[in-house]
Motif scaffolding. Structure first.
Motif, mmCIF file in Angstrom:
data_model
loop_
_atom_site.group_PDB
_atom_site.id
_atom_site.type_symbol
_atom_site.label_atom_id
_atom_site.label_comp_id
_atom_site.label_asym_id
_atom_site.label_seq_id
_atom_site.Cartn_x
_atom_site.Cartn_y
_atom_site.Cartn_z
ATOM 1 N N LYS A 107 57.499 2.089 -8.774
ATOM 2 C CA LYS A 107 57.023 3.268 -8.303
ATOM 3 C C LYS A 107 57.264 4.664 -9.131
ATOM 4 O O LYS A 107 56.589 5.550 -9.406
ATOM 5 N N MET A 160 54.786 5.162 4.332
ATOM 6 C CA MET A 160 55.122 4.248 3.100
ATOM 7 C C MET A 160 56.545 4.027 2.745
ATOM 8 O O MET A 160 57.036 3.565 1.602
ATOM 9 N N ASN A 161 57.502 4.451 3.705
ATOM 10 C CA ASN A 161 59.080 4.388 3.555
ATOM 11 C C ASN A 161 59.497 3.632 4.769
ATOM 12 O O ASN A 161 59.737 4.463 5.713
ATOM 13 N N GLY A 162 59.935 2.518 4.626
ATOM 14 C CA GLY A 162 60.456 1.881 5.799
ATOM 15 C C GLY A 162 61.773 2.431 6.411
ATOM 16 O O GLY A 162 62.001 2.314 7.689
ATOM 17 N N THR A 163 62.517 2.853 5.492
ATOM 18 C CA THR A 163 63.797 3.178 5.842
ATOM 19 C C THR A 163 63.721 4.381 6.768
ATOM 20 O O THR A 163 64.256 4.713 7.953
ATOM 21 N N GLU A 192 68.113 3.424 -0.376
ATOM 22 C CA GLU A 192 68.478 3.455 -1.761
ATOM 23 C C GLU A 192 69.566 3.816 -2.174
ATOM 24 O O GLU A 192 70.185 4.471 -1.338
ATOM 25 N N ASP A 198 64.901 8.122 -0.344
ATOM 26 C CA ASP A 198 64.103 7.777 0.895
ATOM 27 C C ASP A 198 63.758 8.991 1.919
ATOM 28 O O ASP A 198 63.079 9.311 2.149
ATOM 29 N N ASP A 203 60.429 8.787 -2.493
ATOM 30 C CA ASP A 203 60.138 7.548 -2.884
ATOM 31 C C ASP A 203 58.542 7.359 -2.302
ATOM 32 O O ASP A 203 57.706 6.823 -2.830
ATOM 33 N N LYS A 207 54.741 6.663 -3.965
ATOM 34 C CA LYS A 207 53.771 5.648 -3.648
ATOM 35 C C LYS A 207 52.365 6.332 -3.457
ATOM 36 O O LYS A 207 51.429 5.911 -3.826
ATOM 37 N N GLY A 302 56.868 -3.274 4.288
ATOM 38 C CA GLY A 302 56.854 -2.563 3.061
ATOM 39 C C GLY A 302 57.809 -2.671 2.030
ATOM 40 O O GLY A 302 58.301 -2.039 0.945
ATOM 41 N N ALA A 303 59.134 -3.570 2.358
ATOM 42 C CA ALA A 303 60.171 -3.757 1.472
ATOM 43 C C ALA A 303 60.797 -4.917 1.705
ATOM 44 O O ALA A 303 60.264 -5.893 2.738
HETATM 45 N N1 HSE Z 1 63.392 2.254 0.048
HETATM 46 C C1 HSE Z 1 61.916 1.807 0.099
HETATM 47 C C2 HSE Z 1 61.585 1.659 1.649
HETATM 48 C C3 HSE Z 1 62.079 0.510 -0.412
HETATM 49 O O1 HSE Z 1 62.606 2.080 2.542
HETATM 50 O O2 HSE Z 1 60.434 1.828 1.961
HETATM 51 C C4 HSE Z 1 60.670 -0.130 -0.571
HETATM 52 O O3 HSE Z 1 59.867 0.807 -1.561
#
Ligand code: HSE
Ligand code: NAP
Length: 428
Positions: A107, A160-163, A192, A198, A203, A207, A302-303
């Motif tokens: 991305k 859109m960021n799972g973390t 990351e 993140d 990130d 997206k 998402g990851a």
């Molecule tokens: N660092 C990203 C997340 C990984 O936490 O969503 C997936 O793109």
């Protein structure tokens, strides 16, 4: 290509290994579905003699991803190294110039160089596919470019960021402060290499910028995005928001308005009972709204190795089947440079503040809000002994400028102990 689609894979980390596992495990199924045999000619990574938990026998090795990308026996270059520039960009450009299609999960590269790469791909009669770059295993690019192609998209929204979602939901469920959960996420390997990607919202912003381009037929405009991470969020805000019936999410919102393209990736409150409010842990959710379909909600991982490789393989299969869609759903030359909206759509806001415990303090705050044209919808003051009085206010819809006028005026009332926290409440 005749009866075979030959891949060159650069990057043998989490995603690259996942892709190899699917190709080895599902060879027959992939052939049955696409009508061609999907094979790997060569692979590349930084270190050759690393145990990656998967057999690389039968694949040639290239130290240089650019060489890999231009090999005669490669039809599709699969870029899974990462990074907006460097070898990922060099090898992607080399592949396109050599007449190869490209599948990538990157991305960062597309958010920064998407327009130029799309133009290059189209000039060469090639495609770039990037389903894995947005929301991991959720086929959201496919939903926008194919399933919803008959809609004028009105809003794209999502986590859109799972973390970040893991950190926020864990703070709430365990009652832990940000710093402690950040460290936990680090130990679990969720962050990351540069954690700011993140927690700084970058990130997720990358997206969203890709989805906005597809949704609104605009050139990718990551630099115009309003970006704010989760680093300033406190356990107090998470608890207070919950007490008012909300959850805090790092929420991306893109919409085309009469004022221009609005793109924001920032902490927002959403109703606890909404699908976004219910989203737990590292899961992603994307909400797409169109003038015909109304609203669809996509939810999923998402990851991770399997989900991200699943998205990469969906793209590979589309190429094997002969599906050729322009990079952003329409020809790159037809994408317009959107004017960025200078102000945000009005919304309700959550305000948290500590007031001096003396007569008339609350009245002064209410007056300041009223004078700025900001109307109070709900309010709560908590028990306190000796210290300042904790107060929460939920406003009616207001524009951000009026709220900022009120917040500045509050500083001068002499009754607010610290500048109030203000977080947007997104209508979902
Ligand atoms: N660092 C990203 C997340 C990984 O936490 O969503 C997936 O793109
Ligand atoms: P990763 O585990 O860090 O793996 C990166 C791979 O690229 C490694 O094999 C590394 O080689 C190789 N590499 C790095 N620099 C290289 C160079 N200069 N030349 C050759 N090879 C190089 O990364 P990942 O998690 O698989 O992510 C890959 C891409 O997918 C990124 O764009 C990422 O943003 C995206 N993505 C990842 C996920 C996820 O869940 N992981 C989800 C969505 C999207 P060595 O192994 O030898 O070091």
């Amino acid at each position: 290509m005749s009866g075979r689609l030959r891949l060159g894979i650069a990057g043998l980390g989490t995603v690259g290994v996942g892709v190899i596992k699917i190709i080895r495990r599902e060879a027959q199924m992939l052939t049955a579905r696409t009508g061609v045999e999907i094979t790997i000619s060569a692979v590349s990574a930084r270190t050759r003699d690393k145990d990656r938990g998967v057999s690389l026998s039968g694949y040639d090795w290239e130290d240089d991803p650019v060489k890999l990308a231009t090999r005669e026996d490669v039809d599709v270059f699969v870029e899974l190294m990462g990074g907006s520039d460097g070898p990922a960009k060099a090898a992607t450009e080399a592949a396109l110039k050599a007449g190869k299609d490209v599948v990538t999960a990157n991305k960062a590269m597309l958010a920064v160089h998407g327009q130029a790469l799309a133009e290059l791909a189209e000039a060469q009669g090639r495609v770039i596919r990037y389903e894995a770059a947005v929301a991991g295993g959720i086929p959201v690019v496919k939903a926008l470019t194919e399933g919803l192609a008959g809609n004028a998209i009105t809003r794209v929204m999502g986590v859109m960021n799972g973390t970040c979602n893991y950190i926020l939901t864990r703070m709430e469920s365990a009652g832990l402060p940000y710093e402690e959960v950040f460290e936990e996420a680090n130990q679990l390997g969720y962050l990351e290499a540069d954690p700011e990607l993140d927690v700084g919202g970058i990130d997720a912003g990358h997206k969203l910028s890709l989805l906005a381009a597809v949704a609104f037929g605009t050139r990718v405009a990551f630099d115009d995005m309003e970006l704010e991470g989760i680093g300033r969020l406190t356990i107090e805000d998470i608890r207070a928001a919950a007490d008012m019936g909300y959850r805090i999410k790092l929420l991306g919102v893109a919409r085309m308005t009469g004022r221009g393209l609005e793109q924001r990736m920032s902490p927002c409150l959403v109703p606890m009972t909404s699908p976004l409010g219910q989203l737990e842990g590292g899961t992603n959710m994307v909400v797409l709204e169109g003038n015909a379909v109304e609203r669809i909600v996509l939810r999923g991982p998402g990851a991770g190795e399997g989900p991200t490789a699943s998205a990469v393989m969906g793209d590979v299969c589309d190429i094997a089947r002969g599906l050729r869609i322009p990079v952003f759903g329409q020809k790159a030359e037809t994408l317009v440079a959107a004017v960025p909206a200078k102000s945000v759509t009005p919304a309700a806001y959550y305000l948290r503040m500590t007031l001096q415990d003396k007569p008339g303090a609350l009245a002064k705050v209410a007056t300041v809000l009223g004078e700025a044209g900001v109307s109070i919808h709900r309010m709560r003051q908590y028990d306190h002994e000796g210290g300042g009085a904790p107060v929460l206010i939920v406003t009616h819809q207001t524009d951000r400028q009026s709220l900022d006028v009120a917040l500045s005026a509050m500083d001068k009332t002499g009754v607010v102990e610290t500048r109030p926290v203000a977080i947007r409440i997104e209508e979902v």
